[in-house]
Design a protein around this motif. Structure first.
Motif, PDB file in Angstrom:
ATOM      1  N   MET A   1       0.849  -1.165   0.000  1.00  0.00           N
ATOM      2  CA  MET A   1       0.000   0.000   0.000  1.00  0.00           C
ATOM      3  C   MET A   1       0.904   1.241   0.000  1.00  0.00           C
ATOM      4  SD  MET A   1      -2.555   1.382   3.023  1.00  0.00           S
ATOM      5  CE  MET A   1      -3.924   0.325   2.670  1.00  0.00           C
ATOM      6  N   PRO A   2       0.667   2.172  -0.906  1.00  0.00           N
ATOM      7  CA  PRO A   2       1.436   3.421  -0.885  1.00  0.00           C
ATOM      8  C   PRO A   2       1.196   4.180   0.428  1.00  0.00           C
ATOM      9  CG  PRO A   2       0.253   3.192  -2.956  1.00  0.00           C
ATOM     10  CD  PRO A   2      -0.234   2.101  -2.036  1.00  0.00           C
ATOM     11  N   LEU A   3       2.215   4.881   0.882  1.00  0.00           N
ATOM     12  CA  LEU A   3       2.110   5.597   2.156  1.00  0.00           C
ATOM     13  C   LEU A   3       1.028   6.670   2.139  1.00  0.00           C
ATOM     14  CD1 LEU A   3       5.881   5.868   3.121  1.00  0.00           C
ATOM     15  CD2 LEU A   3       4.147   4.377   4.119  1.00  0.00           C
ATOM     16  N   THR A   4       0.763   7.279   0.969  1.00  0.00           N
ATOM     17  CA  THR A   4      -0.303   8.289   0.904  1.00  0.00           C
ATOM     18  C   THR A   4      -1.661   7.641   1.173  1.00  0.00           C
ATOM     19  OG1 THR A   4      -0.370   8.030  -1.502  1.00  0.00           O
ATOM     20  CG2 THR A   4       0.905   9.877  -0.641  1.00  0.00           C
ATOM     21  N   GLU A   5      -1.873   6.442   0.649  1.00  0.00           N
ATOM     22  CA  GLU A   5      -3.134   5.730   0.917  1.00  0.00           C
ATOM     23  C   GLU A   5      -3.229   5.330   2.389  1.00  0.00           C
ATOM     24  OE1 GLU A   5      -4.021   2.484  -1.700  1.00  0.00           O
ATOM     25  OE2 GLU A   5      -3.340   3.624  -3.449  1.00  0.00           O
ATOM     26  N   LEU A   6      -2.103   4.904   2.959  1.00  0.00           N
ATOM     27  CA  LEU A   6      -2.089   4.542   4.376  1.00  0.00           C
ATOM     28  C   LEU A   6      -2.448   5.753   5.225  1.00  0.00           C
ATOM     29  CD1 LEU A   6      -1.464   2.625   6.731  1.00  0.00           C
ATOM     30  CD2 LEU A   6       0.916   3.357   6.543  1.00  0.00           C
ATOM     31  N   ARG A   7      -1.855   6.893   4.926  1.00  0.00           N
ATOM     32  CA  ARG A   7      -2.136   8.121   5.695  1.00  0.00           C
ATOM     33  C   ARG A   7      -3.614   8.491   5.595  1.00  0.00           C
ATOM     34  NH1 ARG A   7      -1.515  12.734   7.953  1.00  0.00           N
ATOM     35  NH2 ARG A   7      -1.005  14.765   7.251  1.00  0.00           N
TER      36      ARG A   7
ATOM     37  N   THR B   1       2.748   5.916  13.280  1.00  0.00           N
ATOM     38  CA  THR B   1       2.440   4.785  12.409  1.00  0.00           C
ATOM     39  C   THR B   1       3.063   4.974  11.034  1.00  0.00           C
ATOM     40  OG1 THR B   1       0.378   4.410  13.604  1.00  0.00           O
ATOM     41  CG2 THR B   1       0.570   3.399  11.428  1.00  0.00           C
ATOM     42  N   MET B   2       2.967   6.191  10.505  1.00  0.00           N
ATOM     43  CA  MET B   2       3.569   6.480   9.202  1.00  0.00           C
ATOM     44  C   MET B   2       5.091   6.283   9.243  1.00  0.00           C
ATOM     45  SD  MET B   2       1.164   7.193   7.092  1.00  0.00           S
ATOM     46  CE  MET B   2       2.178   7.818   5.779  1.00  0.00           C
ATOM     47  N   SER B   3       5.705   6.714  10.330  1.00  0.00           N
ATOM     48  CA  SER B   3       7.148   6.553  10.485  1.00  0.00           C
ATOM     49  C   SER B   3       7.538   5.080  10.512  1.00  0.00           C
ATOM     50  CB  SER B   3       7.609   7.242  11.768  1.00  0.00           C
ATOM     51  OG  SER B   3       8.982   7.038  11.976  1.00  0.00           O
TER      52      SER B   3
ATOM     53  N   LYS C   1       9.132  -0.190   5.054  1.00  0.00           N
ATOM     54  CA  LYS C   1       9.227  -0.273   3.601  1.00  0.00           C
ATOM     55  C   LYS C   1      10.656  -0.034   3.107  1.00  0.00           C
ATOM     56  CE  LYS C   1       6.005   0.980   0.828  1.00  0.00           C
ATOM     57  NZ  LYS C   1       4.937   1.576   0.058  1.00  0.00           N
ATOM     58  N   ALA C   2      11.409   0.803   3.825  1.00  0.00           N
ATOM     59  CA  ALA C   2      12.785   1.102   3.435  1.00  0.00           C
ATOM     60  C   ALA C   2      13.761   0.006   3.870  1.00  0.00           C
ATOM     61  CB  ALA C   2      13.213   2.443   4.024  1.00  0.00           C
ATOM     62  N   GLY C   3      13.287  -0.932   4.675  1.00  0.00           N
ATOM     63  CA  GLY C   3      14.136  -2.032   5.113  1.00  0.00           C
ATOM     64  C   GLY C   3      14.949  -1.733   6.357  1.00  0.00           C
ATOM     65  N   PHE C   4      14.671  -0.607   7.015  1.00  0.00           N
ATOM     66  CA  PHE C   4      15.449  -0.227   8.180  1.00  0.00           C
ATOM     67  C   PHE C   4      15.118  -1.042   9.424  1.00  0.00           C
ATOM     68  CE2 PHE C   4      15.532   4.107   6.037  1.00  0.00           C
ATOM     69  CZ  PHE C   4      16.751   3.855   5.430  1.00  0.00           C
ATOM     70  N   LEU C   5      14.011  -1.745   9.425  1.00  0.00           N
ATOM     71  CA  LEU C   5      13.631  -2.525  10.603  1.00  0.00           C
ATOM     72  C   LEU C   5      14.085  -3.979  10.507  1.00  0.00           C
ATOM     73  CD1 LEU C   5      10.052  -1.120  11.275  1.00  0.00           C
ATOM     74  CD2 LEU C   5      12.228  -0.409  12.251  1.00  0.00           C
ATOM     75  N   HIS C   6      14.867  -4.284   9.484  1.00  0.00           N
ATOM     76  CA  HIS C   6      15.387  -5.641   9.320  1.00  0.00           C
ATOM     77  C   HIS C   6      16.664  -5.788  10.151  1.00  0.00           C
ATOM     78  CE1 HIS C   6      16.299  -9.482   7.504  1.00  0.00           C
ATOM     79  NE2 HIS C   6      17.528  -9.051   7.340  1.00  0.00           N
ATOM     80  N   ALA C   7      16.607  -6.602  11.147  1.00  0.00           N
ATOM     81  CA  ALA C   7      17.765  -6.812  12.015  1.00  0.00           C
ATOM     82  C   ALA C   7      18.568  -8.011  11.530  1.00  0.00           C
ATOM     83  CB  ALA C   7      17.311  -7.043  13.446  1.00  0.00           C
ATOM     84  N   THR C   8      19.867  -7.868  11.518  1.00  0.00           N
ATOM     85  CA  THR C   8      20.734  -8.994  11.157  1.00  0.00           C
ATOM     86  C   THR C   8      21.193  -9.746  12.404  1.00  0.00           C
ATOM     87  OG1 THR C   8      22.660  -7.528  11.139  1.00  0.00           O
ATOM     88  CG2 THR C   8      21.533  -7.899   9.035  1.00  0.00           C
TER      89      THR C   8
END
Length: 68
Positions: free
Chosen positions: A1-7, A23-25, A31-38
């Motif tokens: 879902m695009p972030l504009t639709e989510l908002r 929530t948007m953050s 979506k950017a992959g920053f929450l993927h922990a190695t």
């Protein structure tokens, strides 16, 4: 879902503005992959293996009690 639709979807749920921003953050970072922990210390802190959370988050923001 695009972030504009989510908002737009979150705006229609009566959430407080700060909850929409948080929530948007979270979703944009996801979506950017920053929450993927190695690597994580979490398994050592839990009595069992961590369970997947994505489905629970999706249900929380789309279920009937999401605005409460």
């Amino acid at each position: 879902m695009p972030l504009t639709e989510l908002r737009d979807s979150l705006l229609g749920r009566g959430l407080e503005p700060y909850r929409i921003g948080h929530t948007m953050s979270l979703f944009s970072n996801l979506k950017a992959g920053f929450l993927h922990a190695t690597h994580s210390d979490l398994p050592a802190l839990l009595s069992g293996a961590p369970r997947p959370i994505r489905a629970e988050i999706a249900a929380a923001v789309s279920g009937p009690g999401a605005a409460g």
